[in-house]
Write an enzyme that holds these catalytic residues in place. Structure first.
Site, PDB file in Angstrom:
ATOM      1  N   ALA A   1      31.215 -11.610  -1.732  1.00 36.53           N
ATOM      2  CA  ALA A   1      30.586 -12.843  -2.208  1.00 36.53           C
ATOM      3  C   ALA A   1      29.110 -12.541  -2.451  1.00 36.53           C
ATOM      4  CB  ALA A   1      30.750 -13.934  -1.164  1.00 36.53           C
TER       5      ALA A   1
ATOM      6  N   GLU B   1      39.041  -9.404  -0.077  1.00 35.43           N
ATOM      7  CA  GLU B   1      39.869 -10.619   0.050  1.00 35.43           C
ATOM      8  C   GLU B   1      40.476 -11.013  -1.288  1.00 35.43           C
ATOM      9  OE1 GLU B   1      36.590 -12.725   1.931  1.00 35.43           O
ATOM     10  OE2 GLU B   1      37.830 -13.034   3.705  1.00 35.43           O
TER      11      GLU B   1
END
Ligand code: CO8
Length: 301
Positions: free
Chosen positions: A107, A154
């Site tokens: 992220a 992820e």
């Protein structure tokens, strides 16, 4: 008259459009023939590239300067493209990839560093995005070269199959930033590699898996030289997309239930879907083709 017309790029001829619109005069048909139909369905993305090869859609993360760090705009574009391909009957499978240096380095730390709990909670930060990809009914195959860290790891694990390039690196370094994985790392990684390895990776934030280790743990199913990775991934996606789309989606649903249900409930779910495939044209075609010693011609119904 044509303002509300939505035509996929080059997917329909002017003749088809003329017929659809009921255009009768030769002059009007000639005028239509000279129009280059530009899609209003395919938006111009800034952080991803999309293309199709036959029944396979390819989404390439394209934010090279930040190693494909997943900022909100990038999430938004990935979601938008995935939803579009999920709803496109001409697409049977999706490939998700990044660059040779990075699938995604996580992220976007710079974007989220000043975020506050209350806003994260109220806006369900990251929740909507991660739910969207998990809702995809069509299979997604990830082609991971380079870094797949944090949210990047992820993201790869949200896909149905992961292929890796020889230099791929999988890790969950969030602990080094004073946080923890937030989009499935603690769950999907644990399912994939087992508790001890997942704990070691997540708690130290510095034990990563290289491509061969990831394969040995079952996190990825195949490793290729970096320059061959995308080609091999597209081959597999093409093979999947050539099967009957309904049975492909049912098979994906059934496998995913293995993570949600007890064995007996999972077996029950699988049996019901198996029985339901006999209501499809593709089951009749697939089994007839076998009996007649020919290749099946699936119609995805
Ligand atoms: N966020 C923002 N920018 C990043 C990120 C990131 N995650 N990763 C790299 N960048 C930027 C760098 O800041 C640098 O930018 P600039 O040139 O402007 O300084 C550029 O990308 C190139 O990076 P480096 O110079 O650091 O390149 P190196 O080859 O030296 O190092 C690394 C590569 C090892 C990948 C290093 O960049 C790194 O450690 N990155 C951070 C990895 C990380 O900690 N990831 C986890 C982030 S937190 C997270 O993912 C939480 C998940 C929550 C759910 C997410 C849902 C998707």
């Amino acid at each position: 008259m044509f303002r509300s017309l939505v035509v996929k790029p080059f997917s329909r001829s002017a003749a088809t459009v003329s017929a659809t619109l009921g255009v009768k005069s030769a002059a009007a048909r000639h005028q239509l023939n000279s129009i280059r139909f530009v899609s209003t369905e395919a938006p111009a993305y800034g952080m991803i590239k999309t293309e199709t090869q036959g029944r396979v859609a390819i989404i390439t993360l394209n934010r090279p300067k930040a190693l494909n760090a997943l900022c909100s705009e990038l999430f938004h574009e990935i979601n938008d493209a995935l939803a579009r391909f999920d709803n496109d009957a001409n697409i049977g499978a999706v490939v998700l990839t990044g660059s040779e240096r990075a699938f995604a380095a996580g992220a976007d730390i710079k974007e989220m560093k000043d975020a506050e709990f209350i806003n994260n909670y109220k806006s369900n930060f990251l929740g909507h995005w991660a739910e969207q990809i998990s809702k995809m009914r069509k299979p997604i195959v990830a082609a991971v070269n380079g870094f797949a860290l944090g949210g990047g790891c992820e993201l790869a694990m949200m896909c149905d199959i992961i292929y890796a390039g020889e230099k791929a690196v999988f890790g969950q370094p969030e602990i080094n930033l004073g946080t923890i994985p937030g989009a499935g790392g603690t769950q999907r990684l644990t399912h994939a590699v087992g508790k001890s390895k997942a704990m070691e990776m997540i708690l130290t934030g510095s034990v990563n898996l290289n491509a061969e280790e990831a394969k040995a743990y079952g996190l990825v199913s195949a490793v290729f030289p970096p320059e061959k990775l995308l080609e091999e991934t597209i081959k597999t996606a093409t093979r999947i997309a050539s099967k009957g789309a309904v049975s492909v989606q049912m098979a994906k649903e059934a496998v995913n239930q293995a993570y949600e249900l007890s064995l007996s409930s999972g077996l029950h779910f699988e049996r019901r879907l198996f029985q339901a495939t006999f209501a499809t044209k593709d089951q009749k075609e697939g089994m007839s083709a076998f009996a007649e010693k020919r290749k099946p011609a699936f119609v995805h119904e």
